[in-house]
Design a protein around this motif. Sequence first.
Motif, PDB file in Angstrom:
ATOM      1  N   TYR A 231     -23.105   6.540  10.463  1.00 29.26           N
ATOM      2  CA  TYR A 231     -23.839   7.862  10.752  1.00 29.26           C
ATOM      3  C   TYR A 231     -23.777   8.723   9.634  1.00 29.26           C
ATOM      4  CZ  TYR A 231     -26.174  11.769  13.392  1.00 29.26           C
ATOM      5  OH  TYR A 231     -26.825  12.750  13.712  1.00 29.26           O
ATOM      6  N   ALA A 232     -24.986   9.423   9.404  1.00 28.08           N
ATOM      7  CA  ALA A 232     -25.064  10.296   8.346  1.00 28.08           C
ATOM      8  C   ALA A 232     -24.260   9.889   7.155  1.00 28.08           C
ATOM      9  CB  ALA A 232     -24.513  11.754   8.783  1.00 28.08           C
ATOM     10  N   GLY A 233     -24.383   8.800   6.613  1.00 26.06           N
ATOM     11  CA  GLY A 233     -23.911   8.134   5.303  1.00 26.06           C
ATOM     12  C   GLY A 233     -22.490   7.640   5.374  1.00 26.06           C
ATOM     13  N   LYS A 234     -21.883   8.007   6.552  1.00 17.88           N
ATOM     14  CA  LYS A 234     -20.210   7.464   6.808  1.00 17.88           C
ATOM     15  C   LYS A 234     -20.274   6.359   7.786  1.00 17.88           C
ATOM     16  CE  LYS A 234     -18.164  11.840   5.198  1.00 17.88           C
ATOM     17  NZ  LYS A 234     -17.484  11.132   4.254  1.00 17.88           N
ATOM     18  N   ILE A 235     -19.017   5.791   7.793  1.00 18.08           N
ATOM     19  CA  ILE A 235     -18.738   4.809   8.795  1.00 18.08           C
ATOM     20  C   ILE A 235     -18.056   5.512   9.838  1.00 18.08           C
ATOM     21  CG2 ILE A 235     -17.425   2.720   9.665  1.00 18.08           C
ATOM     22  CD1 ILE A 235     -17.995   1.539   6.994  1.00 18.08           C
ATOM     23  N   VAL A 236     -18.533   5.766  11.093  1.00 20.25           N
ATOM     24  CA  VAL A 236     -17.669   6.696  12.072  1.00 20.25           C
ATOM     25  C   VAL A 236     -16.816   5.867  13.087  1.00 20.25           C
ATOM     26  CG1 VAL A 236     -19.361   8.362  11.968  1.00 20.25           C
ATOM     27  CG2 VAL A 236     -19.589   6.675  13.625  1.00 20.25           C
ATOM     28  N   GLU A 237     -17.297   4.470  13.198  1.00 16.70           N
ATOM     29  CA  GLU A 237     -16.236   3.520  13.915  1.00 16.70           C
ATOM     30  C   GLU A 237     -16.268   1.967  13.433  1.00 16.70           C
ATOM     31  OE1 GLU A 237     -15.017   2.462  18.588  1.00 16.70           O
ATOM     32  OE2 GLU A 237     -16.792   3.882  18.026  1.00 16.70           O
ATOM     33  N   GLU A 238     -15.288   1.603  13.154  1.00 11.10           N
ATOM     34  CA  GLU A 238     -15.303   0.034  12.877  1.00 11.10           C
ATOM     35  C   GLU A 238     -14.238  -0.737  13.745  1.00 11.10           C
ATOM     36  OE1 GLU A 238     -14.546  -2.388   8.783  1.00 11.10           O
ATOM     37  OE2 GLU A 238     -14.130  -0.262   8.905  1.00 11.10           O
ATOM     38  N   GLY A 239     -14.632  -1.856  14.175  1.00  9.67           N
ATOM     39  CA  GLY A 239     -13.745  -2.811  14.859  1.00  9.67           C
ATOM     40  C   GLY A 239     -14.177  -4.021  15.150  1.00  9.67           C
ATOM     41  N   SER A 240     -13.456  -5.074  16.020  1.00 13.74           N
ATOM     42  CA  SER A 240     -14.348  -6.247  16.273  1.00 13.74           C
ATOM     43  C   SER A 240     -15.420  -6.207  17.085  1.00 13.74           C
ATOM     44  CB  SER A 240     -13.223  -6.960  16.807  1.00 13.74           C
ATOM     45  OG  SER A 240     -12.841  -6.672  18.128  1.00 13.74           O
ATOM     46  N   ALA A 241     -16.243  -6.922  17.312  1.00 11.71           N
ATOM     47  CA  ALA A 241     -17.486  -7.082  18.327  1.00 11.71           C
ATOM     48  C   ALA A 241     -16.871  -6.548  19.500  1.00 11.71           C
ATOM     49  CB  ALA A 241     -18.306  -8.177  18.089  1.00 11.71           C
ATOM     50  N   GLU A 242     -15.943  -7.405  19.910  1.00  9.76           N
ATOM     51  CA  GLU A 242     -15.557  -6.953  21.517  1.00  9.76           C
ATOM     52  C   GLU A 242     -15.024  -5.525  21.547  1.00  9.76           C
ATOM     53  OE1 GLU A 242     -12.107  -8.990  24.490  1.00  9.76           O
ATOM     54  OE2 GLU A 242     -12.196  -9.584  22.273  1.00  9.76           O
ATOM     55  N   GLU A 243     -14.177  -5.193  20.448  1.00 11.95           N
ATOM     56  CA  GLU A 243     -13.804  -3.601  20.688  1.00 11.95           C
ATOM     57  C   GLU A 243     -14.893  -2.734  20.722  1.00 11.95           C
ATOM     58  OE1 GLU A 243      -9.316  -3.981  18.276  1.00 11.95           O
ATOM     59  OE2 GLU A 243     -11.259  -4.109  17.270  1.00 11.95           O
ATOM     60  N   ILE A 244     -15.757  -2.921  19.883  1.00 13.94           N
ATOM     61  CA  ILE A 244     -16.838  -1.833  19.888  1.00 13.94           C
ATOM     62  C   ILE A 244     -17.774  -1.893  21.179  1.00 13.94           C
ATOM     63  CG2 ILE A 244     -19.202  -1.335  18.611  1.00 13.94           C
ATOM     64  CD1 ILE A 244     -16.663  -0.616  17.080  1.00 13.94           C
ATOM     65  N   PHE A 245     -18.031  -3.182  21.701  1.00 10.49           N
ATOM     66  CA  PHE A 245     -18.957  -3.320  22.907  1.00 10.49           C
ATOM     67  C   PHE A 245     -18.078  -2.910  24.171  1.00 10.49           C
ATOM     68  CE2 PHE A 245     -21.719  -5.509  19.926  1.00 10.49           C
ATOM     69  CZ  PHE A 245     -22.873  -5.025  20.665  1.00 10.49           C
ATOM     70  N   PRO A 279     -28.598  14.811  10.572  1.00 12.29           N
ATOM     71  CA  PRO A 279     -28.497  15.973   9.803  1.00 12.29           C
ATOM     72  C   PRO A 279     -29.323  15.647   8.284  1.00 12.29           C
ATOM     73  CG  PRO A 279     -26.482  14.726   9.763  1.00 12.29           C
ATOM     74  CD  PRO A 279     -27.066  14.069  10.752  1.00 12.29           C
ATOM     75  N   ASP A 280     -29.589  16.759   7.703  1.00 10.95           N
ATOM     76  CA  ASP A 280     -30.492  16.735   6.351  1.00 10.95           C
ATOM     77  C   ASP A 280     -29.263  16.497   5.499  1.00 10.95           C
ATOM     78  OD1 ASP A 280     -31.591  16.921   4.226  1.00 10.95           O
ATOM     79  OD2 ASP A 280     -32.154  19.164   4.398  1.00 10.95           O
ATOM     80  N   LEU A 281     -29.245  15.065   4.517  1.00 11.94           N
ATOM     81  CA  LEU A 281     -28.088  14.876   3.639  1.00 11.94           C
ATOM     82  C   LEU A 281     -28.522  15.452   2.424  1.00 11.94           C
ATOM     83  CD1 LEU A 281     -27.500  11.414   4.757  1.00 11.94           C
ATOM     84  CD2 LEU A 281     -26.342  13.257   5.456  1.00 11.94           C
TER      85      LEU A 281
END
Length: 341
Positions: A231-245, A279-281
Motif C-alpha cells: 500500500y502506498a509504495g510499502k509492504i504493510v503486511e507479509e506472511g504465509s498465505a494461510e496467515e494472511i487469509f 495518497p498522493d505519492l
Amino acid sequence: MSHLLEVNNLKVSFHTYAGEVQAVRGVTFYVNEGETLAIVGESGCGKTVTSKAIMGLVASPQGEVKKDSEIKFKGINILKYTNKQWQDYRGKDAGMIFQDPMTSLNPTMKIGNQIREGIIKHQKVSKKEAQERTIELLKKVNIPNPIERIQQYPHEFSGGMRQRVMIAIALACNPQLMIADEPTTALDVTIQAQIIKLLKEIQRVNHSAIIMITHDLGVVAGMADRVAVMYAGKIVEEGSAEEIFENPQHPYTYALLNAVPNLELENKAELHVIPGTPPDLVAPPKGCGFASRCEYCMEVCNRYEPQYTQISKSHRTMCWLHDEIAKEVYGFDNVRSVIKK
C-alpha cells in the motif's frame, strides 16, 4: 538457506512535471527457489514498478532506482549490472509475463520469431534447434497446431492464447525466476483457471520461483506460498498465505479480504468497499499511508510511520495497533478482535 532473490530497501521514484513521485518507498522481501510469492494491493501501490525494477526495466532519466536500494539475485547485487549483464540476466535467469500481451507482443513479428529470438541469443543454438524448441514450448503451453501457429501474428490469437505465448517467451530459456504481472487480467474465469494450472505445472517441473503480481485474491489463495500486501509504495503486511487469509493483522489487509464478493451474502446486501483513495505519492503522508482511510486511525498514525511488528517467524505487519498505546485506546490484546468489530 540463501534466498534466490533478495530485495532490500528498494526505493523507486519517477520525475514528472508535478514533482517526484515516490512510487516504491523502501520495500524489502525475499523469494526462495521453487516458491510463489504473491504481491497484492490496489492499482498504483507499487507492485508493477517493483517487478520492473527487478527486471531492470525502470527507464531513466524519468525513472530512478535510489542508490541505497539493493536487489540480489543468487547473492549478487544486480543493480550494479552493466547493460550487457542485464541483457544476459533477462530471459536467461529471470523471465517476465507482462500484464497486457497485446501491447507487449510485437504486432509486426510472427509469434515464432518472437519466441525464437531469446532462445538463439541465450542458448547459442542453430535456427533449426531454436525452431524445434519454439514448437515444443507452444505445445507445453497448450497451444494447438504449433507448427501452423508459429507463422501467425499476435492479432490472430485470442486473449488467452496471447497470454500463453507470453508465458512461452518467459519460459524459453528455463529461467529460475518468473515474474507474472497480472497474468489473468481481462480473461474469463475458465481461462484464468487454465493459466494458473499451467503456471503451477511449469513451476513443479522446472522448480522455478514465481512472483505473482495481482489484485485478485482468488488467484492468490490458489497459488501463493507467501503473500506481501502493498500500500502506498510499502509492504504493510507479509506472511504465509494461510496467515494472511486466516489471521490478517493490518486493517488494509482485512479490508481487501472483506471487499471480495461472498456467495453467502444475502440478496441486495451491500458490498464492502474501502472508502477514500490512496495518497498522493508526490507528497507522501508523514505517518501511516493508510491513516486517512482507516476507521481505527489514532493521532499517532497521522504523525509517525509505524515500524514492523513480528507476529510470527514468517508474519510481520506495519501498524500502530500493535503498539502498547493501542491497548490503552482500545483496551484489547488481539488486533483482529478490534478489526472485526
